[in-house]
Design a protein around this motif. Structure first.
Motif, PDB file in Angstrom:
ATOM      1  N   VAL A 105      -2.753   4.407   8.805  1.00  0.00           N
ATOM      2  CA  VAL A 105      -3.564   4.342  10.017  1.00  0.00           C
ATOM      3  C   VAL A 105      -2.922   3.898  11.222  1.00  0.00           C
ATOM      4  O   VAL A 105      -1.748   3.197  10.883  1.00  0.00           O
ATOM      5  N   GLU A 106      -3.101   4.251  12.379  1.00  0.00           N
ATOM      6  CA  GLU A 106      -2.384   3.717  13.578  1.00  0.00           C
ATOM      7  C   GLU A 106      -2.476   2.118  13.634  1.00  0.00           C
ATOM      8  O   GLU A 106      -3.687   1.659  13.183  1.00  0.00           O
ATOM      9  N   ASN A 107      -1.549   1.447  14.219  1.00  0.00           N
ATOM     10  CA  ASN A 107      -1.814  -0.182  14.500  1.00  0.00           C
ATOM     11  C   ASN A 107      -1.492  -0.591  16.209  1.00  0.00           C
ATOM     12  O   ASN A 107      -1.036   0.443  16.651  1.00  0.00           O
ATOM     13  N   ASP A 108      -1.714  -1.606  16.318  1.00  0.00           N
ATOM     14  CA  ASP A 108      -1.276  -2.115  17.646  1.00  0.00           C
ATOM     15  C   ASP A 108       0.008  -2.202  18.114  1.00  0.00           C
ATOM     16  O   ASP A 108       0.106  -2.109  19.206  1.00  0.00           O
ATOM     17  N   LEU A 109       0.951  -1.819  17.158  1.00  0.00           N
ATOM     18  CA  LEU A 109       2.056  -1.804  17.414  1.00  0.00           C
ATOM     19  C   LEU A 109       2.807  -0.752  17.800  1.00  0.00           C
ATOM     20  O   LEU A 109       3.941  -0.503  18.318  1.00  0.00           O
ATOM     21  N   GLY A 110       1.716   0.800  17.773  1.00  0.00           N
ATOM     22  CA  GLY A 110       2.364   1.711  18.143  1.00  0.00           C
ATOM     23  C   GLY A 110       3.003   2.471  16.928  1.00  0.00           C
ATOM     24  O   GLY A 110       3.524   3.754  16.966  1.00  0.00           O
ATOM     25  N   GLY A 111       2.847   1.993  15.771  1.00  0.00           N
ATOM     26  CA  GLY A 111       3.388   2.380  14.454  1.00  0.00           C
ATOM     27  C   GLY A 111       2.208   2.579  13.526  1.00  0.00           C
ATOM     28  O   GLY A 111       0.848   2.726  14.086  1.00  0.00           O
ATOM     29  N   LEU A 112       2.300   2.750  12.307  1.00  0.00           N
ATOM     30  CA  LEU A 112       1.543   3.148  11.392  1.00  0.00           C
ATOM     31  C   LEU A 112       1.564   1.952  10.441  1.00  0.00           C
ATOM     32  O   LEU A 112       2.556   1.573  10.033  1.00  0.00           O
ATOM     33  N   THR A 113       0.188   1.673   9.796  1.00  0.00           N
ATOM     34  CA  THR A 113       0.263   0.858   8.579  1.00  0.00           C
ATOM     35  C   THR A 113      -0.121   1.512   7.318  1.00  0.00           C
ATOM     36  O   THR A 113      -1.207   2.393   7.360  1.00  0.00           O
ATOM     37  N   LEU A 114       0.428   1.364   6.308  1.00  0.00           N
ATOM     38  CA  LEU A 114       0.123   1.749   5.192  1.00  0.00           C
ATOM     39  C   LEU A 114      -1.113   0.781   4.506  1.00  0.00           C
ATOM     40  O   LEU A 114      -0.795  -0.100   4.472  1.00  0.00           O
ATOM     41  N   VAL A 115      -2.199   1.902   4.270  1.00  0.00           N
ATOM     42  CA  VAL A 115      -3.414   1.290   3.768  1.00  0.00           C
ATOM     43  C   VAL A 115      -3.701   1.544   2.327  1.00  0.00           C
ATOM     44  O   VAL A 115      -4.766   0.828   1.929  1.00  0.00           O
ATOM     45  N   SER A 116      -3.362   2.848   1.907  1.00  0.00           N
ATOM     46  CA  SER A 116      -3.464   2.695   0.274  1.00  0.00           C
ATOM     47  C   SER A 116      -2.664   3.757  -0.083  1.00  0.00           C
ATOM     48  O   SER A 116      -1.915   4.347   0.679  1.00  0.00           O
ATOM     49  N   TYR A 117      -2.520   3.704  -1.577  1.00  0.00           N
ATOM     50  CA  TYR A 117      -1.667   4.808  -2.265  1.00  0.00           C
ATOM     51  C   TYR A 117      -2.454   5.037  -3.444  1.00  0.00           C
ATOM     52  O   TYR A 117      -2.729   4.401  -4.339  1.00  0.00           O
ATOM     53  N   ASN A 118      -2.495   6.445  -3.755  1.00  0.00           N
ATOM     54  CA  ASN A 118      -2.919   7.110  -4.946  1.00  0.00           C
ATOM     55  C   ASN A 118      -2.333   7.978  -5.252  1.00  0.00           C
ATOM     56  O   ASN A 118      -2.651   9.044  -5.967  1.00  0.00           O
ATOM     57  N   GLY A 119      -0.900   8.021  -5.282  1.00  0.00           N
ATOM     58  CA  GLY A 119      -0.205   8.773  -5.952  1.00  0.00           C
ATOM     59  C   GLY A 119       0.191   8.482  -7.393  1.00  0.00           C
ATOM     60  O   GLY A 119      -0.283   7.512  -7.774  1.00  0.00           O
ATOM     61  N   GLU A 120       0.767   9.441  -7.880  1.00  0.00           N
ATOM     62  CA  GLU A 120       0.908   9.335  -9.787  1.00  0.00           C
ATOM     63  C   GLU A 120       2.134   8.727  -9.926  1.00  0.00           C
ATOM     64  O   GLU A 120       2.569   8.451 -11.089  1.00  0.00           O
ATOM     65  N   ASP A 121       3.342   8.866  -8.981  1.00  0.00           N
ATOM     66  CA  ASP A 121       4.774   8.323  -9.363  1.00  0.00           C
ATOM     67  C   ASP A 121       4.504   6.967  -9.444  1.00  0.00           C
ATOM     68  O   ASP A 121       3.859   5.896  -8.704  1.00  0.00           O
ATOM     69  N   THR A 122       5.205   6.287 -10.552  1.00  0.00           N
ATOM     70  CA  THR A 122       5.266   4.905 -10.884  1.00  0.00           C
ATOM     71  C   THR A 122       6.580   4.213 -10.137  1.00  0.00           C
ATOM     72  O   THR A 122       6.696   3.116  -9.808  1.00  0.00           O
ATOM     73  N   VAL A 123       7.535   5.322  -9.795  1.00  0.00           N
ATOM     74  CA  VAL A 123       8.751   4.835  -9.154  1.00  0.00           C
ATOM     75  C   VAL A 123       8.492   5.377  -7.585  1.00  0.00           C
ATOM     76  O   VAL A 123       8.745   6.484  -7.397  1.00  0.00           O
ATOM     77  N   VAL A 124       8.237   4.430  -6.719  1.00  0.00           N
ATOM     78  CA  VAL A 124       7.858   4.720  -5.436  1.00  0.00           C
ATOM     79  C   VAL A 124       8.744   4.381  -4.277  1.00  0.00           C
ATOM     80  O   VAL A 124       9.461   3.417  -4.195  1.00  0.00           O
ATOM     81  N   ARG A 125       9.012   5.541  -3.427  1.00  0.00           N
ATOM     82  CA  ARG A 125       9.905   5.305  -2.328  1.00  0.00           C
ATOM     83  C   ARG A 125       9.088   5.550  -1.075  1.00  0.00           C
ATOM     84  O   ARG A 125       8.548   6.713  -0.971  1.00  0.00           O
ATOM     85  N   MET A 126       8.719   4.584  -0.431  1.00  0.00           N
ATOM     86  CA  MET A 126       7.947   4.724   0.892  1.00  0.00           C
ATOM     87  C   MET A 126       8.675   5.448   2.038  1.00  0.00           C
ATOM     88  O   MET A 126       9.873   5.349   2.117  1.00  0.00           O
ATOM     89  N   PRO A 127       7.926   6.592   2.497  1.00  0.00           N
ATOM     90  CA  PRO A 127       8.729   7.200   3.700  1.00  0.00           C
ATOM     91  C   PRO A 127       8.906   6.064   4.767  1.00  0.00           C
ATOM     92  O   PRO A 127       8.334   4.935   5.093  1.00  0.00           O
ATOM     93  N   LYS A 128      10.070   6.227   5.701  1.00  0.00           N
ATOM     94  CA  LYS A 128      10.268   5.602   6.836  1.00  0.00           C
ATOM     95  C   LYS A 128       9.303   5.922   8.018  1.00  0.00           C
ATOM     96  O   LYS A 128       8.906   4.982   8.933  1.00  0.00           O
ATOM     97  N   LYS A 129       8.980   7.265   8.075  1.00  0.00           N
ATOM     98  CA  LYS A 129       7.949   7.721   9.349  1.00  0.00           C
ATOM     99  C   LYS A 129       7.181   8.653   8.655  1.00  0.00           C
ATOM    100  O   LYS A 129       7.266   9.302   7.468  1.00  0.00           O
ATOM    101  N   HIS A 130       6.138   9.113   9.460  1.00  0.00           N
ATOM    102  CA  HIS A 130       5.082   9.895   9.093  1.00  0.00           C
ATOM    103  C   HIS A 130       4.796  10.751  10.300  1.00  0.00           C
ATOM    104  O   HIS A 130       4.498  10.049  11.165  1.00  0.00           O
ATOM    105  N   ASN A 131       4.903  12.076  10.457  1.00  0.00           N
ATOM    106  CA  ASN A 131       4.786  12.738  11.535  1.00  0.00           C
ATOM    107  C   ASN A 131       5.587  12.210  12.811  1.00  0.00           C
ATOM    108  O   ASN A 131       5.067  12.261  13.963  1.00  0.00           O
TER     109      ASN A 131
END
Length: 395
Positions: free
Chosen positions: A122-148
């Motif tokens: 979701v968008e946040n007050d800093l003009g960036g994004l906040t990760l609010v949930s993860y429902n992927g199947e991977d147990t080795v997780v690499r978060m993206p630096k950006k989205h769109n």
């Protein structure tokens, strides 16, 4: 508000003259009821729809006008993984928050929630994004630096709590990690946190029993309550310079931690901060620490010795209680009071050097120190608590 006085017969028959005050009409809004114009007696409370006191109101609810309905605007508000329509009149939610639903492009109707490969933002007050949930199947997780093309700057509370992830790499640019974000991730054995992170919430990693090492980011200035409480597998802990405060229970239960290097920037250690770190063998409190909370090192049973710097102004009760392998303790500086049960149960303690400045020794300070051979009591001590040397069988 206008007041009129009329001599009228009271409805109760007591013959008093009503003193009528005017209440202007108030329009209803979508957040509150309104009322019609009316008059009321300041003495008996009777209400009237006229200023002469002739038309008495028998049901006061008839004076109210119903609250208006919210008018949905084109704006949406968000609370974590929920969203709601914003009222065009009052700016408050028009309806109960509901779960985001993404279209085929991974974007919710509110436009503020986006999904990609199991990540939801979701968008946040800093003009960036906040990760609010993860429902992927991977147990080795690499978060993206950006989205769109938008930078991810925060991880919300509880995002990975109790999940089965085994490792995660958090990208540079993330500024904060929420409370309980990774709590009880029992399979998590590796985590990379960038130095851009300046705040980590309470108990963010508590109960991560498979973690073996942790390097906290250089951007932190405070370690919050229970940050790594119960991380019983931790053997190596790197606390960076710049940390000024370690919160209560921050590292309690790290039973495999053998070495600890506290930064010179440190000023405060909270109560129970290192409770039951039973493998910890050495401890050096840096100059600059002024406050150590109660039972901060209780049951650190393998610590051999401790030297307390003269910067300390407050030492909580029972700080070293049941440190059974501690053999020596040295106080330096201008101490006036040694708190209750400071070394109670330190059965291996053989020697203690108490500075001449001490005037008061609290209850049970050396109770159960069975190996204590001698202790100097300065001439300036004027108050000696109860059971100070109880069960000190070698004295």
């Amino acid at each position: 508000l206008s007041t009129f006085i009329f001599t009228l017969l009271s409805c109760k028959g007591d013959g008093h003259a009503h003193t009528l005050a005017h209440r202007e009409a108030v329009a209803s809004t979508c957040t509150s009821k309104g009322n019609i114009e009316y008059w009321y007696c300041t003495e008996c409370g009777e209400c009237f729809t006229d200023g002469e006191g002739k038309n008495r109101v028998n049901n006061r609810s008839s004076l109210e006008t119903e609250r208006l309905s919210h008018v949905p605007s084109g704006e949406w508000g968000i609370t974590g993984i929920l969203h709601y329509r914003v009222c065009a009149l009052c700016g408050l939610p028009c309806d109960d928050p509901s779960t985001h639903t993404a279209d085929d492009n991974g974007i919710c109707v509110c436009g503020k929630y986006m999904m990609s490969e199991g990540f939801a933002f979701v968008e946040n007050d800093l003009g960036g994004l906040t990760l609010v949930s993860y429902n992927g199947e991977d147990t080795v997780v690499r978060m993206p630096k950006k989205h769109n093309g938008i930078l991810i700057t925060a991880i919300a509370d509880n995002v990975f709590k109790g999940s089965g992830i085994e490792s995660i790499e958090i990208p540079d640019g993330v500024l904060s990690i929420g409370e309980y974000a990774f709590a009880d991730c029992g399979s998590l054995n590796q985590i990379v946190i960038p130095d851009s992170v300046a705040e980590i919430g309470e108990r963010a990693f508590s109960g991560c029993t498979s973690l073996k090492s942790m390097t906290l980011p250089a951007g932190l200035s405070e370690i919050k309550t229970g940050l790594m409480e119960g991380c019983s597998g931790i053997e190596t802990l790197n606390i960076p310079e710049g940390i000024r405060k370690i919160g209560t229970y921050a590292f309690s239960g790290l039973s495999q931690l053998r070495e600890l290097s506290l930064p010179d920037s440190l000023e405060e250690i909270g109560g129970y901060a290192f409770y039951c770190c039973t493998s910890l063998k050495s401890l050096k409190i840096p100059d600059g620490v002024t406050d150590i909370g109660e039972r901060a090192f209780i049951w650190c049973s393998n610590i051999k010795s401790v030297e307390l710097p003269d910067s300390i102004t407050r030492l909580g009760n029972a700080v070293f209680e049941n440190c059974t392998h501690m053999e020596s303790a040295v106080f330096s500086g201008s101490w006036r009071t040694i708190g209750e049960y400071t070394f109670s149960g330190c059965s291996g303690l053989k020697s203690v050097l108490i500075p001449d400045s001490v005037q008061e020794i609290g209850n049970g300070v050396f109770a159960g120190c069975r190996s204590l051979l001698s202790v100097n009591i300065p001439d300036g001590v004027t108050a000696l608590g109860r059971n100070v040397f109880k069960d000190c069988s070698s004295l």
